[in-house]
Scaffold this active site. Structure first.
Site, PDB file in Angstrom:
ATOM      1  N   HIS A 278       0.928  -1.398   0.041  1.00  0.00           N
ATOM      2  CA  HIS A 278      -0.103  -0.011   0.061  1.00  0.00           C
ATOM      3  C   HIS A 278       0.710   1.273  -0.076  1.00  0.00           C
ATOM      4  O   HIS A 278       0.157   2.297   0.133  1.00  0.00           O
ATOM      5  CB  HIS A 278      -0.902   0.017   1.111  1.00  0.00           C
ATOM      6  CG  HIS A 278      -1.787  -1.483   1.373  1.00  0.00           C
ATOM      7  ND1 HIS A 278      -2.903  -1.254   0.356  1.00  0.00           N
ATOM      8  CD2 HIS A 278      -1.427  -2.371   2.196  1.00  0.00           C
ATOM      9  CE1 HIS A 278      -3.432  -2.531   0.855  1.00  0.00           C
ATOM     10  NE2 HIS A 278      -2.525  -3.081   1.757  1.00  0.00           N
ATOM     11  N   ARG A 279       2.222   1.214   0.074  1.00  0.00           N
ATOM     12  CA  ARG A 279       2.911   2.248   0.116  1.00  0.00           C
ATOM     13  C   ARG A 279       2.907   3.237  -1.105  1.00  0.00           C
ATOM     14  O   ARG A 279       2.834   4.359  -1.004  1.00  0.00           O
ATOM     15  CB  ARG A 279       4.429   1.942   0.153  1.00  0.00           C
ATOM     16  CG  ARG A 279       4.743   1.374   1.707  1.00  0.00           C
ATOM     17  CD  ARG A 279       6.133   1.426   1.923  1.00  0.00           C
ATOM     18  NE  ARG A 279       6.586   1.005   3.231  1.00  0.00           N
ATOM     19  CZ  ARG A 279       6.982  -0.025   3.499  1.00  0.00           C
ATOM     20  NH1 ARG A 279       7.218  -1.055   2.685  1.00  0.00           N
ATOM     21  NH2 ARG A 279       7.328  -0.618   4.903  1.00  0.00           N
TER      22      ARG A 279
END
Length: 354
Positions: A278-279
């Site tokens: 999800h970065r």
């Protein structure tokens, strides 16, 4: 003594490098920038020029870690335990702190005088590179060749914003928030995925091929080396304009809104691109908001997301040739997919005729 730093506004070309650096100056939480390309393309010049352009830092006087006097929650132990009860403030020029490839771990994280530590605590810490880098720019040339143990140290500091020094059962902690700028030549090896994943923006640079621009580079370098002060004066108004834009964008950033629908577009885009974790979603969101502030938008627009996606994912997906047109197409597809899902949901809510 002459100031021999080349003006940021006088750098010819390399617009992506300059934009990425400016965005990190506006919003350091973006997570730094990784610049891939050959030597001699002006990467180091741009980094030093940006630091020279930015306003000085307000720091706690005498603090080796450059603690922010306006943020007591980030104070090091020495500042917290200041017996005077008053915080003295001074200004320091923003710096580029280099992390050399051959640096030892003690040089990077710092060392502890054990005997002194038992008597005086925090004062026994001999600050390292991560202490110098706090609230400054940490520059790592050929970051892909950095030793694995130093990569691990960078990962910890980047993740938590603190540096922990542990020796002989004694542990001391100090703040270490920095703008990480790494450069590398892909021909010399790839960057460890764990570190690459933590760096917000990734871009490639090439040598400038336009003859007029190459001539301009030579002319400006000649003029600068002949009389640096006069050359800097010629570009001072442009320097002031860039600085003013950065300061205004920093203020506006707090007010920039991003709609739920726009977040869905970013999420759908990352899913469609096959992004792990999800970065990337978070990096695109932060970069989009920063670009919105830079362009004086009070709400994130599609054009902000397009440019942010290119800066965050463009180089990570270079093998897929993720150019501007394909990014626009991906965003359009994401919008259509979200719209289709919402329409399906509305159909389910409608009463069924018997």
């Amino acid at each position: 003594m002459k100031n021999l730093i080349f003006p940021f506004s006088a750098i010819v070309g390399q617009e992506k490098v300059k934009k990425a650096l400016v965005l990190n100056a506006i919003n350091p939480s973006i997570g730094g920038v990784l610049i891939k390309g050959d030597k001699g393309t002006g990467k180091t010049t741009a980094v030093r020029a940006l630091a020279d352009l930015l306003p000085p830092l307000k720091v706690v006087k005498g603090c080796p870690f450059n603690c922010d006097p306006d943020d007591p929650t980030s104070f090091c132990d020495s500042c917290k335990m200041d017996e005077s009860g008053e915080i003295q403030v001074e200004e320091k020029k923003m710096r580029v702190v280099e992390l050399p490839l051959g640096a030892t771990e003690d040089r990077v994280v710092g060392s502890i005088n054990i005997e002194k530590a038992l008597k005086e605590g925090m004062k026994a810490l001999e600050p390292g590179i991560l202490a110098d880098a706090n609230r400054n720019i940490l520059y790592v040339d050929e970051i892909n060749l950095l030793d694995d143990n130093l990569v691990d140290v960078l990962l910890d500091a980047a993740a938590y914003g603190i540096n922990t020094v542990e020796r002989e059962g004694i542990s001391l902690v100090h703040p270490s928030n920095f703008i990480l700028v790494g450069t590398m030549n892909p021909a010399e090896g790839e960057l460890r995925p764990q570190l690459s994943d933590r760096i917000g923006l990734q871009i490639s640079v090439q040598s400038i091929l336009d003859i007029d621009d190459r001539v301009k580079i030579m002319q400006r370098r000649e003029s600068f080396e002949k009389d640096p002060n006069t050359f800097r004066e010629e570009f001072q108004k442009y320097q002031n304009q860039i600085l003013e834009n950065i300061i205004k964008a920093r203020k506006l950033l707090k007010e920039v809104e991003v709609s739920q629908d726009m977040m869905k577009v970013i999420a759908q885009l990352c899913v469609d691109m096959g992004v792990d974790g999800h970065r990337a979603d978070i990096a695109i969101l932060k970069t989009s908001k920063t670009l919105a502030a830079y362009y004086k938008h009070h709400e994130v627009e599609y054009i902000d997301v397009e440019e942010a996606t290119a800066l965050v994912l463009g180089e990570r997906f270079h093998k897929k040739s993720l150019d501007e047109d394909k990014i626009k197409k991906q965003i359009k597809n994401a919008v259509n997919e979200i719209s289709d899902e919402e329409n399906k949901g509305d159909d389910k809510k409608k009463p069924q005729n018997k």
